[in-house]
Design a protein around this motif. Structure first.
Motif, PDB file in Angstrom:
ATOM      1  N   PHE A 120       0.833  -1.209   0.000  1.00  0.00           N
ATOM      2  CA  PHE A 120       0.000   0.000   0.000  1.00  0.00           C
ATOM      3  C   PHE A 120       0.866   1.256   0.000  1.00  0.00           C
ATOM      4  N   ALA A 121       1.910   1.262   0.855  1.00  0.00           N
ATOM      5  CA  ALA A 121       2.776   2.447   0.963  1.00  0.00           C
ATOM      6  C   ALA A 121       3.504   2.722  -0.348  1.00  0.00           C
ATOM      7  N   THR A 122       4.002   1.649  -0.985  1.00  0.00           N
ATOM      8  CA  THR A 122       4.734   1.821  -2.242  1.00  0.00           C
ATOM      9  C   THR A 122       3.816   2.316  -3.351  1.00  0.00           C
ATOM     10  N   SER A 123       2.615   1.740  -3.445  1.00  0.00           N
ATOM     11  CA  SER A 123       1.651   2.172  -4.469  1.00  0.00           C
ATOM     12  C   SER A 123       1.252   3.627  -4.248  1.00  0.00           C
ATOM     13  N   PHE A 124       1.004   3.983  -2.998  1.00  0.00           N
ATOM     14  CA  PHE A 124       0.593   5.338  -2.620  1.00  0.00           C
ATOM     15  C   PHE A 124       1.676   6.358  -2.984  1.00  0.00           C
ATOM     16  N   LEU A 125       2.918   6.052  -2.623  1.00  0.00           N
ATOM     17  CA  LEU A 125       4.027   6.971  -2.900  1.00  0.00           C
ATOM     18  C   LEU A 125       4.342   7.035  -4.392  1.00  0.00           C
ATOM     19  N   ASN A 126       4.227   5.899  -5.082  1.00  0.00           N
ATOM     20  CA  ASN A 126       4.447   5.899  -6.532  1.00  0.00           C
ATOM     21  C   ASN A 126       3.465   6.823  -7.239  1.00  0.00           C
ATOM     22  N   ALA A 127       2.203   6.772  -6.802  1.00  0.00           N
ATOM     23  CA  ALA A 127       1.169   7.609  -7.415  1.00  0.00           C
ATOM     24  C   ALA A 127       1.487   9.088  -7.214  1.00  0.00           C
ATOM     25  N   ILE A 128       1.890   9.468  -6.002  1.00  0.00           N
ATOM     26  CA  ILE A 128       2.226  10.871  -5.722  1.00  0.00           C
ATOM     27  C   ILE A 128       3.447  11.292  -6.529  1.00  0.00           C
ATOM     28  N   PHE A 129       4.460  10.420  -6.567  1.00  0.00           N
ATOM     29  CA  PHE A 129       5.681  10.748  -7.309  1.00  0.00           C
ATOM     30  C   PHE A 129       5.394  10.956  -8.799  1.00  0.00           C
ATOM     31  N   LYS A 130       4.571  10.091  -9.388  1.00  0.00           N
ATOM     32  CA  LYS A 130       4.217  10.228 -10.808  1.00  0.00           C
ATOM     33  C   LYS A 130       3.502  11.559 -11.055  1.00  0.00           C
ATOM     34  N   SER A 131       2.624  11.950 -10.130  1.00  0.00           N
ATOM     35  CA  SER A 131       1.865  13.191 -10.290  1.00  0.00           C
ATOM     36  C   SER A 131       2.764  14.421 -10.186  1.00  0.00           C
ATOM     37  N   LEU A 132       3.679  14.418  -9.200  1.00  0.00           N
ATOM     38  CA  LEU A 132       4.579  15.554  -9.022  1.00  0.00           C
ATOM     39  C   LEU A 132       5.589  15.627 -10.172  1.00  0.00           C
ATOM     40  N   LYS A 133       6.052  14.463 -10.604  1.00  0.00           N
ATOM     41  CA  LYS A 133       6.981  14.418 -11.734  1.00  0.00           C
ATOM     42  C   LYS A 133       6.306  14.949 -12.996  1.00  0.00           C
ATOM     43  N   ASN A 134       5.022  14.630 -13.141  1.00  0.00           N
ATOM     44  CA  ASN A 134       4.264  15.118 -14.295  1.00  0.00           C
ATOM     45  C   ASN A 134       4.157  16.638 -14.285  1.00  0.00           C
ATOM     46  N   TYR A 135       4.048  17.236 -13.094  1.00  0.00           N
ATOM     47  CA  TYR A 135       3.964  18.699 -12.990  1.00  0.00           C
ATOM     48  C   TYR A 135       5.222  19.346 -13.572  1.00  0.00           C
ATOM     49  N   PHE A 136       6.387  18.789 -13.231  1.00  0.00           N
ATOM     50  CA  PHE A 136       7.643  19.339 -13.759  1.00  0.00           C
ATOM     51  C   PHE A 136       7.745  19.105 -15.264  1.00  0.00           C
ATOM     52  N   ARG A 137       7.147  18.022 -15.743  1.00  0.00           N
ATOM     53  CA  ARG A 137       7.173  17.737 -17.183  1.00  0.00           C
ATOM     54  C   ARG A 137       6.342  18.746 -17.952  1.00  0.00           C
ATOM     55  N   ILE A 138       5.094  18.968 -17.520  1.00  0.00           N
ATOM     56  CA  ILE A 138       4.200  19.852 -18.273  1.00  0.00           C
ATOM     57  C   ILE A 138       4.606  21.325 -18.148  1.00  0.00           C
ATOM     58  N   SER A 139       5.339  21.644 -17.076  1.00  0.00           N
ATOM     59  CA  SER A 139       5.823  23.023 -16.931  1.00  0.00           C
ATOM     60  C   SER A 139       7.194  23.199 -17.584  1.00  0.00           C
ATOM     61  N   PHE A 140       7.645  22.137 -18.285  1.00  0.00           N
ATOM     62  CA  PHE A 140       8.933  22.134 -18.985  1.00  0.00           C
ATOM     63  C   PHE A 140      10.105  22.472 -18.054  1.00  0.00           C
ATOM     64  N   ASN A 141       9.983  22.041 -16.785  1.00  0.00           N
ATOM     65  CA  ASN A 141      11.094  22.204 -15.839  1.00  0.00           C
ATOM     66  C   ASN A 141      11.981  20.964 -15.963  1.00  0.00           C
ATOM     67  N   THR A 142      12.740  20.924 -17.055  1.00  0.00           N
ATOM     68  CA  THR A 142      13.523  19.725 -17.369  1.00  0.00           C
ATOM     69  C   THR A 142      14.653  19.482 -16.372  1.00  0.00           C
ATOM     70  N   THR A 143      15.132  20.546 -15.728  1.00  0.00           N
ATOM     71  CA  THR A 143      16.222  20.390 -14.756  1.00  0.00           C
ATOM     72  C   THR A 143      15.785  19.518 -13.587  1.00  0.00           C
ATOM     73  N   VAL A 144      14.658  19.882 -12.967  1.00  0.00           N
ATOM     74  CA  VAL A 144      14.155  19.116 -11.822  1.00  0.00           C
ATOM     75  C   VAL A 144      13.677  17.733 -12.272  1.00  0.00           C
TER      76      VAL A 144
END
Length: 414
Positions: A120-144
């Motif tokens: 449960f913890a791994t699935s939960f954290l994976n989901a949050i990480f994918k969402s936050l990573k997506n934010y940097f992708r769509i904002s073209f923050n390629t460095t982060v």
């Protein structure tokens, strides 16, 4: 030019992220028992299935909304998502005990409660990480985005080796290492976003309702896509045995190298498209030209891939041991050319909130995939699975083009 640069960047990241299992393979097979290794990838499959339920299409919703609204609304969208995770964590805590008893009821008495917490913890954290990573992708923050990917790969490899060698020669050590890495990256990403004042930690009910309404069908789309990707090998194993599965899987994995391009197209194209679509400079003819360009590049890469790649196969694979894999490489590689084109057209349906149609298309393709394999695998062999994959990719593209054309007719501004 920005589209080309972002596509090239995401291609490099996709290649880099794929090395983790390859680097860990000799280490894990040395220190884990066969049973533990099998358990590990069973748990990985469970985590991969659980994650879409927790994501509920949020990354796509976030991508669509990012360029449709102002800065303050974007902050509320991200803030509402982060706030909702407290509720989701509480929900997972509440259901963990009954789920554990259900697992025991089905005869898995050796399944420990701490394992369920870890899943449960791994699935939960994976989901949050994918969402936050997506934010940097769509904002073209390629460095982060790039830094996060590099940290995850190196930390996953390093911690897995440390945990498995020093703590326990068990699958739980590998999963725990991934959980620790993802926890650190989630905290790291939240601190960066907080410093950039990118979110307001408030719960907006209207945003949450819009997200659920938009994203709920995408759960079934993701599950259907998993069925589409995995069912052929499971059915080959069931009908033809593990030897046939092994040969087909090697051919599939080599042919799926084309997936690097299709993934890069999806990751680079969608934020560019959403930004363009919500600007005054949106030009449908220009977008069509770009799609045609991407299609021609995909075809060119595929032709180079099968021309020179097949000649290099003997350097990587014993063709006497894995006979006939070339035919699978050619067919599977071609199917990913179609998936590259699909990645270009799917955002048209997302901006029109046609997530039900997207889910229906993937479900139809996955059902057809299973039915064709069940009907013809026994009599015609593994080649059926390869052709079925190709047929389903063509079917998905045809159906998506139908709905996109229908949307363009009904709403010319799309």
């Amino acid at each position: 030019m920005k589209l080309f640069k972002s596509g090239l960047f995401f291609s490099a990241i996709s290649v880099f992220e794929s090395i983790t299992p390859l680097v860990l393979l000799p280490f894990l097979t040395k220190y884990l028992s066969v049973s533990d290794y099998g358990y590990l990838y069973t748990i990985v499959v469970i985590i991969n299935i659980s994650t879409p339920f927790l994501l509920m299409g949020y990354p796509t919703f976030q991508s669509k909304e990012y360029y449709q609204s102002g800065v303050e609304f974007r902050k509320k969208v991200l803030g509402t998502y982060l706030y909702s995770q407290f509720y989701i964590a509480g929900f997972l805590g509440l259901i963990s005990i009954p789920v554990y008893f259900i697992i025991g009821f089905f005869g898995l008495e050796d399944f420990q409660f701490i394992w369920l917490v870890l899943i449960f913890a791994t699935s939960f954290l994976n989901a949050i990480f994918k969402s936050l990573k997506n934010y940097f992708r769509i904002s073209f923050n390629t460095t982060v985005f790039g830094l996060g990917s590099f940290i995850k790969v190196f930390a996953d490899i390093f911690l897995a080796m440390i945990f498995v060698y020093y703590i326990s020669n068990s699958w739980t050590s590998k999963i725990l290492a991934s959980t620790v890495t993802t926890t650190f990256l989630v905290i790291f990403a939240c601190l960066i976003l907080y410093k950039q004042k990118s979110f307001q930690l408030v719960f907006n009910r209207q945003i949450f309702r819009n997200w659920v309404k938009f994203g709920f069908p995408l759960i079934f789309q993701r599950i259907s896509q998993m069925v589409l990707n995995l069912s052929d090998r499971l059915l080959i194993s069931m009908f033809l045995g593990t030897t046939a599965t092994g040969i087909y899987t090697v051919g599939y994995q080599i042919g799926a190298a084309m997936q690097i391009f299709s993934l890069a197209v999806g990751q680079g194209w969608s934020p560019w498209f959403y930004k363009k679509y919500n600007s005054d400079q949106y030009d449908q003819k220009q977008v069509n030209k770009y799609i045609m360009g991407i299609t021609l590049i995909a075809i060119a890469i595929y032709l180079l891939f099968i021309t020179f790649g097949l000649k290099l196969l003997p350097l990587f694979v014993d063709l006497n041991k894995f006979q006939g894999i070339q035919q699978y490489v050619v067919i599977i590689g071609l199917s990913f050319v179609f998936y590259s084109i699909i990645a270009c057209y799917t955002p048209f349906l997302m901006v029109a909130n046609k997530t039900k149609q997207v889910a229906a298309i993937t479900t139809i393709a996955s059902v057809l995939n299973v039915l064709l394999n069940i009907a013809f695998l026994k009599t015609h062999g593994p080649i059926v699975a390869a052709y079925t994959t190709l047929i389903c990719s063509v079917l998905q593209l045809v159906l998506i083009l139908y709905f996109v054309k229908k949307e363009l007719v009904n709403n010319p501004s799309t």
